[in-house]
Each structure stands twice: as structure tokens, then as C-alpha cells.
Design a protein around this motif. Structure first.
Motif, PDB file in Angstrom:
ATOM      1  N   PHE A 108       0.857  -1.166  -0.023  1.00 52.46           N
ATOM      2  CA  PHE A 108       0.007  -0.086  -0.161  1.00 52.46           C
ATOM      3  C   PHE A 108       0.672   1.137   0.051  1.00 52.46           C
ATOM      4  N   GLU A 109       0.375   2.533  -0.089  1.00 55.19           N
ATOM      5  CA  GLU A 109       1.043   3.637  -0.201  1.00 55.19           C
ATOM      6  C   GLU A 109       1.325   4.328   1.185  1.00 55.19           C
ATOM      7  N   ARG A 110       2.552   4.857   1.182  1.00 55.34           N
ATOM      8  CA  ARG A 110       2.950   5.483   2.416  1.00 55.34           C
ATOM      9  C   ARG A 110       1.780   6.636   2.973  1.00 55.34           C
ATOM     10  N   GLY A 111       1.581   6.560   4.220  1.00 51.51           N
ATOM     11  CA  GLY A 111       0.727   7.362   4.861  1.00 51.51           C
ATOM     12  C   GLY A 111      -0.496   6.739   4.948  1.00 51.51           C
ATOM     13  N   ALA A 112      -0.714   5.576   4.772  1.00 51.83           N
ATOM     14  CA  ALA A 112      -2.225   4.753   4.819  1.00 51.83           C
ATOM     15  C   ALA A 112      -2.535   4.459   6.159  1.00 51.83           C
ATOM     16  N   LYS A 113      -4.039   4.718   6.368  1.00 54.41           N
ATOM     17  CA  LYS A 113      -4.485   4.069   7.722  1.00 54.41           C
ATOM     18  C   LYS A 113      -5.483   3.075   7.409  1.00 54.41           C
ATOM     19  N   PHE A 114      -5.351   2.163   8.231  1.00 51.84           N
ATOM     20  CA  PHE A 114      -6.599   1.023   8.072  1.00 51.84           C
ATOM     21  C   PHE A 114      -6.382   0.318   9.427  1.00 51.84           C
ATOM     22  N   PRO A 115      -7.568  -0.280   9.817  1.00 50.46           N
ATOM     23  CA  PRO A 115      -7.401  -1.061  11.000  1.00 50.46           C
ATOM     24  C   PRO A 115      -6.802  -2.537  10.753  1.00 50.46           C
ATOM     25  N   THR A 116      -6.152  -3.050  11.551  1.00 50.63           N
ATOM     26  CA  THR A 116      -5.482  -4.300  11.443  1.00 50.63           C
ATOM     27  C   THR A 116      -5.993  -5.190  12.393  1.00 50.63           C
ATOM     28  N   ARG A 117      -6.904  -5.031  13.397  1.00 54.42           N
ATOM     29  CA  ARG A 117      -7.346  -5.767  14.543  1.00 54.42           C
ATOM     30  C   ARG A 117      -8.741  -6.696  13.753  1.00 54.42           C
ATOM     31  N   GLY A 118      -8.421  -8.003  14.106  1.00 54.30           N
ATOM     32  CA  GLY A 118      -9.263  -8.899  13.328  1.00 54.30           C
ATOM     33  C   GLY A 118      -9.450  -8.798  12.093  1.00 54.30           C
ATOM     34  N   MET A 119      -8.640  -8.534  11.328  1.00 53.31           N
ATOM     35  CA  MET A 119      -8.212  -8.435   9.904  1.00 53.31           C
ATOM     36  C   MET A 119      -8.380  -9.873   9.245  1.00 53.31           C
ATOM     37  N   GLU A 120      -9.121 -10.029   8.262  1.00 61.38           N
ATOM     38  CA  GLU A 120      -9.083 -11.354   7.531  1.00 61.38           C
ATOM     39  C   GLU A 120      -8.757 -11.037   5.964  1.00 61.38           C
TER      40      GLU A 120
END
Lengths: 183, 390
Positions: free
Chosen positions: A137-149
Motif C-alpha cells: 500500500f502507499e505510505r501514509g495509509a491508515k487502516f485497522p489491522t485488528r481482527g483483519m481477514e
């Protein structure tokens, strides 16, 4: 006159060379593209449970390394580091595919299975990699990683490619920081 | 007057070529940076299309410039095409989230340098060949690291040095093969042969690396052995064919072949002998006599190799090879200086060594530059006199 203009015959020769090179180079790129996209043409799709971490590769850019639940499975007989292993999956009530069994031989086409390589072996378990451990992904990306599938497409040979990241069964939307020319 | 104008024109064209090559590399760097950033707003298919258009555009423009007799600028655009092709491969790998394992990166590089090498031969493009050889160097090193990772083998600097030696033998064969055909690539292969020889001698000149050549309990895995056998067979076949053809066309003397074979044998002996100092610690305060003598001999050999490469460059009228040897000589001085500072540790020791070393380096730098200018001048004079080099 120091430079003598190229004769028409030589010019044609240069154009032929150009066509040959473009055909060969794009041929290599095309075959490579087909090879890497082949699992995406498969009809089987599974959702895998994960444990992600976050590194950066100087050559390849920003990515997360995804540790899968099926990344460590029970040891099977005569399995050695470097062997190809086929892990048969079974869907639970939530639609997540989990480990069912493993074999060094390819299962039947009716089974849902993923192909991996044994990276290490301990007394009771073995660590497997499936070639889908990185997501870029691109630098500066924000996304949740908890419980990720991770939604993955499988080819008939067990090859896998990531389709998208999921959370609670829904696709994760990656938000990017606004960039200026100086950022 | 005409001669002067021709020289000026030649220099101008050459400078234009250098500037254009820098421009090509900058464009490729910009594209690489964008790939690193992943350009999230652009769909994947469009990203691939952009790269494909840049690659095709650069190659087409390169050919058009060459047809119009702008060889250097055309060559630079072919370099841009080669770099764009490399980036296309890495971009595709990124788009499909392929593993970042060493083996996968090595595979991507293999696809890349193979294609670029083919293009270099089709276009007779020396700059493209240089790009292919740089990628080859990275590939062959990465491939060894990958085998160590894949098969859980022991890492050994000795194997890496042996790989470089094998590559040097292969490149020497290619040099002779191209020389026998009067092909312009012979100069490039010659330069890279010198580079590999100097690089591996430089590695051997480190006190700290000699005991690490063969770590204690080192076991060579079957897979690495097979890899070594394959590249050795290729290198030896290339060397035999190249030497045979060059000798049969009276373009290579038996004396030079003998010198090269002796040099290779000396390296094999040195690399093997390093097993006697396996696992010794250079930080324990006292060095064994064996390690001390081996280190001294390797450094003595390094100087001899530098001088031999300078002689080789002079013989073949190559100022680039002479400069390469001088760069390694400067590198040797700086490295040994740092080594001495570490050996004579302590703050006062460091201060004294810094002052003394600084004076030596300034004097040495002046001497090296004077020596370099003298040698380059001598080499150019021989080139102008159309000196017989075979």
C-alpha cells in the motif's frame, strides 16, 4: 560531412530490431503477468484469519507482512523444510476458512486447498508460507489491522493471490493522508 | 584546426551523452519513487499501461535518435527503456502482492537482466549492457543469499568470494570471445572482469573477514553446491571458447592467459587456506601468526593486483580500467587507515593516528592524483599513436 545519414536499408534493420526487442520484452512481461494473475482466474475464494505486522522494503515499497492462522499447522509425517505442502481448508460458521488437514500430495480438485512451502519444523508443528504474506500500500495509509481477514483466490493447483482485506466480513477501506508536493 | 574541432565535437557529444544518461537515470528514479509510493489513486491496469508505454516509448525514441546519428542520446534512451522494463517487472510484482522473499526478488532480477542483455545485443548498445551487468551483479549475490535462506544453509563469505571469482573467469572468457570478433562489448567485459577481480581481492584484504570466510562448523548445502557447479561449468566453457578463439586469431598472448590462470589459482589457494584461520576472533587482542601472515599476504596481493590492473588498462588503452584500479587503491588506503585507527585504539592513539593519517592521506591523495594523471596521459598517448595492443 562527419555524419552520414543512415541508409534506408539500415533504418529498416533498426526498426526490425526495435520490433523484435519490444516483442521479446513485452512477451516476458506478458507471460509473467499471466503467471502471477493465474490464481485470480480461479473460481475458489476463501477468507483467511490473520495476525499482521508492519515493515517497509527499500526495493519494493511499503507493505504489511501478514501472518496467517494456517501459517502454523500440525506437523505431518516425513515433512521437511523446503517441501511443498497442500493444506485443505474448511469453512466455519462465520465463513472463515480454517485448517482441516495437510498433505505432501495434491488433494482432489473437489477439495478447497492452498499450496505452501514448509519454512521450519518443530516437534509438533510446522511453519508454512503461501506466497501471500505481503500486502502493498502507499505510505501514509491508515487502516485497522485488528481482527483483519484476507480474501484470497485459489487456482486449481492451490496457488493463491490476495483479492482484498476484510474486517467483520466487509472490505477494509484504506484511507490515505493528503499529500502535498513537499510531503 | 580540423583535428581540434573534431576533438571538441567529440567531447561535446560525449558530454551530451553523459547528461542524457543522467537524465534517463533521473526519470527512472522518479518512476521508481512513484512505484515505492504505490500511487493509490491510479488503477493497477493503468499503472502497468503507463510503464509499458514508457518502456516502448523510450526504446522507440532511442532507436529514432540512433537513426538520426545521435548515438549517445539514443543509447541513454535505451538505458531508460531498460530501467523502465526492470521497474515494470517490480511494479507487476507489487500490484499482485508477490512475496518479498530474497528468492522472488532474485527471480525478478533474473527476468530483468536477461531481457536487458538480449536488448543490448540486438541494439549493440554498450550502456544497456552495463545496466544488464549491474543487475547481474546484484542478482548473483542475491541468489546466493536466497539459497542460504531457502535451504537453511550456513552463510559463508568464502562461497560469495568463490562466486565472484567464477563470474570473473566467465567475464574474462566473454572478453576474449568478443575481442576475437572485434566486438565493441569486449572493452565492457574487460572492465567488469577487472572490477570483479579487484572487488574480491578487496574483500580478502579485511582482517575481520578472513576468519569469516569459512565459519566454524560450516556445511555446504547440496543446493548451493549444484548452483556453484552450474555457474562454474558455464564460466569455464566461456573461458575456454573465448581464449581458444582469441589465441587462434592472434589476439591474445599465451603469457596473458598463463598470468590469468595463475591469478585464479592463487585466489583458489588463498580462499582454501583461509579455512585454517576459521572462526578466529580479531577482537580478542592477539592475532594468530597464521591470520597475521595471511592478512599481510592478501594486502600485498591486493597492491600487486591493483598494479597489474593498471598495467592491463594501459596495455588495452583503457583509461576507465586505470581509473578503476586507482579508485580501489584509494579505497585500500582509506580502509587500512580506519583499520589502523581501530587497532591503535584509545583517545590519544586516535588523535595521533588521525593527525598522522591525515597528513599521509593528503600527501597520498596528491601522489595518487599525480600518478593517475600521468597514467591516463600515458594511456591516451598510446591510444593516439594507434599503439598495437595485442
Amino acid at each position: 560531412m562527419r555524419f552520414i545519414k543512415m541508409e534506408q536499408k539500415s533504418k529498416n534493420k533498426e526498426y526490425i530490431k526495435l520490433v523484435i526487442i519490444l516483442l521479446v520484452l513485452f512477451g516476458i512481461l506478458g507471460v509473467f503477468l499471466l503467471y502471477v494473475s493465474y490464481p485470480l482466474l480461479g473460481t475458489k475464494t476463501v477468507v483467511l484469519a490473520t495476525f499482521p505486522v508492519d515493515p517497509f522494503d527499500l526495493i519494493r515499497g511499503q507493505y504489511i507482512t501478514i501472518g496467517y492462522e494456517i501459517g502454523r499447522i500440525p506437523l505431518i509425517d516425513s515433512a521437511e523444510v523446503g517441501d511443498t505442502v497442500y493444506v485443505t481448508l474448511e469453512e466455519d460458521v462465520n465463513g472463515t476458512s480454517r485448517y482441516k488437514s495437510a498433505s505432501l500430495n495434491k488433494p482432489s480438485k473437489d477439495d478447497v486447498f492452498i499450496k505452501g512451502e514448509i519454512k521450519s519444523v518443530s516437534s509438533e508443528s510446522m511453519r508454512i508460507e503461501y506466497g501471500i504474506e505481503q500486502y502493498f500500500f502507499e505510505r501514509g495509509a491508515k487502516f485497522p489491522t485488528r481482527g483483519m481477514e484476507v480474501k484470497v483466490k485459489l487456482s486449481n493447483f492451490g496457488g493463491a493471490r490476495i483479492v482484498e482485506l476484510l474486517q467483520d466480513g466487509e472490505p477494509i477501506e484504506i484511507e490515505y493522508e493528503n499529500k502535498s508536493l513537499t510531503s | 584546426m580540423v583535428a581540434k574541432e573534431e576533438v571538441e565535437l567529440k567531447e561535446h557529444i560525449s558530454l551530451g551523452g553523459v547528461v542524457a544518461t543522467i537524465g534517463s537515470i533521473l526519470i527512472a528514479l522518479g518512476i521508481a519513487w512513484l512505484i515505492g509510493l504505490n500511487w493509490n489513486v491510479i488503477p493497477s491496469a493503468l499503472k502497468i499501461l503507463i510503464l509499458v508505454i514508457i518502456t516502448a516509448g523510450a526504446y522507440t525514441a532511442g532507436v529514432l535518435f540512433r537513426i538520426k546519428d545521435y548515438d549517445k542520446i539514443g543509447g541513454s534512451l535505451l538505458v531508460l527503456g531498460a530501467l523502465s522494463y526492470t521497474l515494470s517487472i517490480f511494479l507487476i510484482a507489487q500490484i499482485f502482492n508477490l512475496s518479498t522473499s530474497l528468492q522472488l526478488n532474485a527471480f525478478l532480477l533474473l527476468l530483468s537482466w536477461g531481457g536487458i542483455l538480449f536488448a543490448a545485443y540486438i541494439f549493440d548498445s554498450s550502456p544497456s549492457l552495463i545496466v544488464a551487468l549491474v543487475e547481474f551483479l546484484i542478482w548473483i549475490s542475491l541468489q546466493y543469499f536466497s539459497f542460504v535462506e531457502l535451504f537453511r544453509g550456513d552463510f559463508s563469505v568464502g562461497i560469495l568470494v568463490i562466486i565472484y571469482l567464477i563470474v570473473a573467469v566467465g567475464l574474462y572468457g566473454l572478453t576474449q570471445l568478443h575481442k576475437s570478433m572485434n566486438h565493441e562489448f569486449s572493452g565492457i567485459y574487460r572492465y567488469w572482469t577487472a572490477f570483479y577481480i579487484l572487488a574480491l581481492t578487496y574483500v580478502l584484504s579485511f582482517q575481520i573477514l578472513l576468519p569469516a570466510l569459512w565459519p566454524e562448523g560450516f556445511v555446504l548445502s547440496a543446493e548451493v553446491l549444484i548452483f556453484l557447479i552450474i555457474i562454474s561449468v558455464v564460466a569455464i566453457v566461456l573461458a575456454i571458447i573465448g581464449i581458444y578463439r582469441a589465441v587462434s586469431k592472434n589476439k591474445l598472448s599465451g603469457k596473458e592467459v598463463l598470468s590469468f590462470v595463475i591469478l585464479v589459482l592463487v585466489y583458489i589457494l588463498l580462499i582454501t587456506l583461509a579455512s585454517f584461520v576459521s572462526g578466529e576472533s580479531v577482537f580478542s587482542g592477539s592475532l594468530s601468526m597464521g591470520l597475521w601472515f595471511m592478512w599481510l599476504f592478501d594486502n600485498f596481493l591486493f597492491i600487486l593486483v591493483i598494479l597489474a590492473v593498471i598495467g592491463y588498462g594501459t596495455r588495452y588503452k583503457s583509461a576507465k580500467i586505470v581509473n578503476l584500479a586507482i579508485i580501489f587503491f584509494a579505497l585500500d588506503i582509506v580502509t587500512r587507515y580506519i583499520g589502523f585507527v581501530m587497532d591503535f585504539g584509545g583517545q590519544i592513539g586516535f588523535a595521533v593516528m588521525s593527525i598522522l593519517g591525515g597528513i599521509i592521506l593528503i600527501a597520498g591523495g596528491w601522489g595518487i592524483e599525480k600518478w593517475r594523471r600521468h597514467l591516463v596521459e600515458k594511456t591516451n598517448k598510446k591510444a593516439q599513436q594507434n599503439y598495437a595492443v595485442y
